[in-house]
Design a protein around this motif. Sequence first.
Motif, PDB file in Angstrom:
ATOM      1  N   ILE A 135       0.842  -1.206   0.000  1.00 53.48           N
ATOM      2  CA  ILE A 135       0.000   0.000   0.000  1.00 53.48           C
ATOM      3  C   ILE A 135       0.872   1.250   0.000  1.00 53.48           C
ATOM      4  O   ILE A 135       0.521   2.263  -0.626  1.00 53.48           O
ATOM      5  CB  ILE A 135      -0.949   0.005   1.207  1.00 53.48           C
ATOM      6  N   GLY A 136       2.015   1.185   0.687  1.00 56.55           N
ATOM      7  CA  GLY A 136       2.947   2.307   0.662  1.00 56.55           C
ATOM      8  C   GLY A 136       3.441   2.596  -0.751  1.00 56.55           C
ATOM      9  O   GLY A 136       3.565   3.763  -1.158  1.00 56.55           O
ATOM     10  N   ILE A 137       3.707   1.540  -1.515  1.00 57.38           N
ATOM     11  CA  ILE A 137       4.137   1.699  -2.909  1.00 57.38           C
ATOM     12  C   ILE A 137       3.024   2.341  -3.742  1.00 57.38           C
ATOM     13  O   ILE A 137       3.275   3.222  -4.582  1.00 57.38           O
ATOM     14  CB  ILE A 137       4.542   0.338  -3.508  1.00 57.38           C
ATOM     15  N   PHE A 138       1.791   1.914  -3.506  1.00 60.54           N
ATOM     16  CA  PHE A 138       0.658   2.521  -4.221  1.00 60.54           C
ATOM     17  C   PHE A 138       0.573   4.016  -3.929  1.00 60.54           C
ATOM     18  O   PHE A 138       0.263   4.815  -4.821  1.00 60.54           O
ATOM     19  CB  PHE A 138      -0.641   1.829  -3.818  1.00 60.54           C
ATOM     20  N   CYS A 139       0.826   4.400  -2.663  1.00 64.57           N
ATOM     21  CA  CYS A 139       0.783   5.826  -2.304  1.00 64.57           C
ATOM     22  C   CYS A 139       1.843   6.615  -3.065  1.00 64.57           C
ATOM     23  O   CYS A 139       1.583   7.726  -3.554  1.00 64.57           O
ATOM     24  CB  CYS A 139       0.989   5.988  -0.801  1.00 64.57           C
ATOM     25  N   ILE A 140       3.031   6.051  -3.173  1.00 64.68           N
ATOM     26  CA  ILE A 140       4.122   6.724  -3.890  1.00 64.68           C
ATOM     27  C   ILE A 140       3.778   6.871  -5.376  1.00 64.68           C
ATOM     28  O   ILE A 140       4.001   7.921  -5.988  1.00 64.68           O
ATOM     29  CB  ILE A 140       5.436   5.942  -3.708  1.00 64.68           C
ATOM     30  N   ILE A 141       3.222   5.803  -5.956  1.00 67.84           N
ATOM     31  CA  ILE A 141       2.845   5.858  -7.375  1.00 67.84           C
ATOM     32  C   ILE A 141       1.754   6.902  -7.603  1.00 67.84           C
ATOM     33  O   ILE A 141       1.771   7.662  -8.585  1.00 67.84           O
ATOM     34  CB  ILE A 141       2.373   4.472  -7.853  1.00 67.84           C
ATOM     35  N   GLU A 142       0.785   6.966  -6.672  1.00 70.44           N
ATOM     36  CA  GLU A 142      -0.288   7.949  -6.798  1.00 70.44           C
ATOM     37  C   GLU A 142       0.259   9.375  -6.793  1.00 70.44           C
ATOM     38  O   GLU A 142      -0.147  10.214  -7.608  1.00 70.44           O
ATOM     39  CB  GLU A 142      -1.301   7.785  -5.666  1.00 70.44           C
ATOM     40  N   PHE A 143       1.218   9.630  -5.901  1.00 73.09           N
ATOM     41  CA  PHE A 143       1.816  10.971  -5.857  1.00 73.09           C
ATOM     42  C   PHE A 143       2.589  11.267  -7.133  1.00 73.09           C
ATOM     43  O   PHE A 143       2.599  12.400  -7.619  1.00 73.09           O
ATOM     44  CB  PHE A 143       2.740  11.095  -4.646  1.00 73.09           C
ATOM     45  N   ASP A 150      -1.571  17.426   2.563  1.00 74.07           N
ATOM     46  CA  ASP A 150      -2.586  16.994   3.514  1.00 74.07           C
ATOM     47  C   ASP A 150      -2.951  15.521   3.348  1.00 74.07           C
ATOM     48  O   ASP A 150      -3.674  14.963   4.185  1.00 74.07           O
ATOM     49  CB  ASP A 150      -3.843  17.860   3.397  1.00 74.07           C
ATOM     50  N   LYS A 151      -2.453  14.873   2.278  1.00 79.32           N
ATOM     51  CA  LYS A 151      -2.692  13.444   2.087  1.00 79.32           C
ATOM     52  C   LYS A 151      -1.425  12.616   2.304  1.00 79.32           C
ATOM     53  O   LYS A 151      -1.422  11.402   2.078  1.00 79.32           O
ATOM     54  CB  LYS A 151      -3.247  13.183   0.677  1.00 79.32           C
ATOM     55  N   ALA A 152      -0.361  13.277   2.735  1.00 82.09           N
ATOM     56  CA  ALA A 152       0.894  12.558   2.970  1.00 82.09           C
ATOM     57  C   ALA A 152       0.790  11.630   4.174  1.00 82.09           C
ATOM     58  O   ALA A 152       1.607  10.713   4.325  1.00 82.09           O
ATOM     59  CB  ALA A 152       2.034  13.559   3.185  1.00 82.09           C
ATOM     60  N   GLY A 153      -0.199  11.864   5.036  1.00 83.89           N
ATOM     61  CA  GLY A 153      -0.364  11.021   6.207  1.00 83.89           C
ATOM     62  C   GLY A 153      -0.600   9.566   5.847  1.00 83.89           C
ATOM     63  O   GLY A 153      -0.131   8.659   6.553  1.00 83.89           O
ATOM     64  N   THR A 154      -1.313   9.314   4.739  1.00 86.89           N
ATOM     65  CA  THR A 154      -1.576   7.935   4.325  1.00 86.89           C
ATOM     66  C   THR A 154      -0.278   7.216   3.983  1.00 86.89           C
ATOM     67  O   THR A 154      -0.066   6.062   4.384  1.00 86.89           O
ATOM     68  CB  THR A 154      -2.511   7.914   3.110  1.00 86.89           C
ATOM     69  N   LEU A 155       0.605   7.893   3.249  1.00 85.95           N
ATOM     70  CA  LEU A 155       1.894   7.309   2.903  1.00 85.95           C
ATOM     71  C   LEU A 155       2.707   7.004   4.149  1.00 85.95           C
ATOM     72  O   LEU A 155       3.232   5.889   4.312  1.00 85.95           O
ATOM     73  CB  LEU A 155       2.662   8.250   1.978  1.00 85.95           C
ATOM     74  N   PRO A 185      -8.279   5.751  -1.997  1.00 77.17           N
ATOM     75  CA  PRO A 185      -8.066   6.241  -3.366  1.00 77.17           C
ATOM     76  C   PRO A 185      -6.664   5.980  -3.880  1.00 77.17           C
ATOM     77  O   PRO A 185      -6.448   5.926  -5.091  1.00 77.17           O
ATOM     78  CB  PRO A 185      -8.337   7.751  -3.233  1.00 77.17           C
ATOM     79  N   GLN A 186      -5.683   5.812  -2.972  1.00 78.08           N
ATOM     80  CA  GLN A 186      -4.317   5.572  -3.395  1.00 78.08           C
ATOM     81  C   GLN A 186      -4.181   4.272  -4.190  1.00 78.08           C
ATOM     82  O   GLN A 186      -3.223   4.110  -4.953  1.00 78.08           O
ATOM     83  CB  GLN A 186      -3.363   5.547  -2.190  1.00 78.08           C
ATOM     84  N   VAL A 187      -5.147   3.355  -4.021  1.00 80.98           N
ATOM     85  CA  VAL A 187      -5.128   2.091  -4.757  1.00 80.98           C
ATOM     86  C   VAL A 187      -6.078   2.146  -5.946  1.00 80.98           C
ATOM     87  O   VAL A 187      -5.700   1.842  -7.087  1.00 80.98           O
ATOM     88  CB  VAL A 187      -5.507   0.906  -3.842  1.00 80.98           C
TER      89      VAL A 187
END
Length: 422
Positions: free
Chosen positions: A75-83, A91-96, A189-191
């Motif tokens: 999921i962390g990788i998905f967050c990086i790809i989304e960014f 304000d959405k960096a908390g998810t990562l 949403p990151q996924v």
Amino acid sequence: MARRSCKSDIVLNIENNQHADSFCNQFAFFVTIGQFVGLMPLKKIKKNGKYDFYFQWFSPRIIYYFVNVVSSFSIGIFCIIEFSVYGFQLDKAGTLMFYVLNFFGAMVFLNISRYWSHIMDEWTHTEIALKSFREVKHFKRRLILTTVVATILATVEHLLFILNDISKTSVCKGEETNKIEEYFNIAHPQVFRLVAFSYWAAVLVKLANIISTFTWNYTDSFIILISSGLAVRFKQIAETIQNKNLQESDDKYWRETREDFNKLYQLCTVVDKHISLLVTVSFANNIFFICIQLYNSLKYREGFIEKAYYFYSFAFLLLRTASITLYGAWVNDESRKPLQRLHSVPPKQYNIEVTRLIEQMSSTPIGITGSQLFIVTRGFLLKIVGTIITMELMLLQFGPLIKDDKPKSFSISRQCNFTDTE
């Protein structure tokens, strides 16, 4: 598997019938919880009323553990790809950070599990060797109560998180749309901004979210309970000195007291060596999310559930950070508490052992540390407040929050549109 040898200078033959009130037995229930969620891949054995935990590389528990780790990492990788695709949003960096820090926390638990048998052997040796050792009344009950309260508070926070996302789903237009799909688009949403929605993917993502949430709460509770176990032993020495008639003290008494204190100091050093990195991860996680929550406080919130979730989660963050700090500081407080009493020793009873004990208590920092970078004391709580204020000013200066002045109907429609990069 052979038991790891202890490096402590205490050489004792421990009886097989270990006392039921030893910390190893009292803490066994919490290790079992860690086994259940894959954070403590240990084999549990009960023999003669004694719990032993052994680490094995080749076991089903290790597979379960790596499922835990891989879920957070993915999921962390998905967050990086989304960014990288849609652009970075502060304000959405908390998810990562939530998934990244919990990934590192789970990795630290693997190292703790490898040396857990050694840590508990050291702890047991020390407890038996202490001249002032005695049963701490209802201590296991205190540990269980602390765990239950922390679990209930964390569960309420996570349920509010889910309800908050469900409330956003309910305002989305389109009766023909799949409400479950809408929920996962909003909650994760990151996924699902990157891959097509499917039920099997939704289940995996939700399990990863639950596991990471439990890792975060388990980490904080672990530090609190370990700190409690050390603090109550230092408290026993402090009470022994406080209740002693100083007029009747002699060289033998002060030598035994100093030896007891030194044994506890050595135990504290061994424990801190293995959990200090976990302490760093815990404080980094909590402080970062406090800053993010303060930053997000500038956002306008619609509805009771959204407001209730924000204020409850923020209060819970403050409570857990203060709890970790105060419980960690409890070790340092109890180790220094006898100093005032020691300075009152009459001249006739004052000797080299008293001098050495005073010097060790006053000059040697004793307590839980964060990777040897800082020691957790009561004053550290004020440093945390100062750090949070500094970070918050930086966030407001370099990452200004874009205020949405659009009408309410427009803001609701945007919640349902996940192709918008904002």
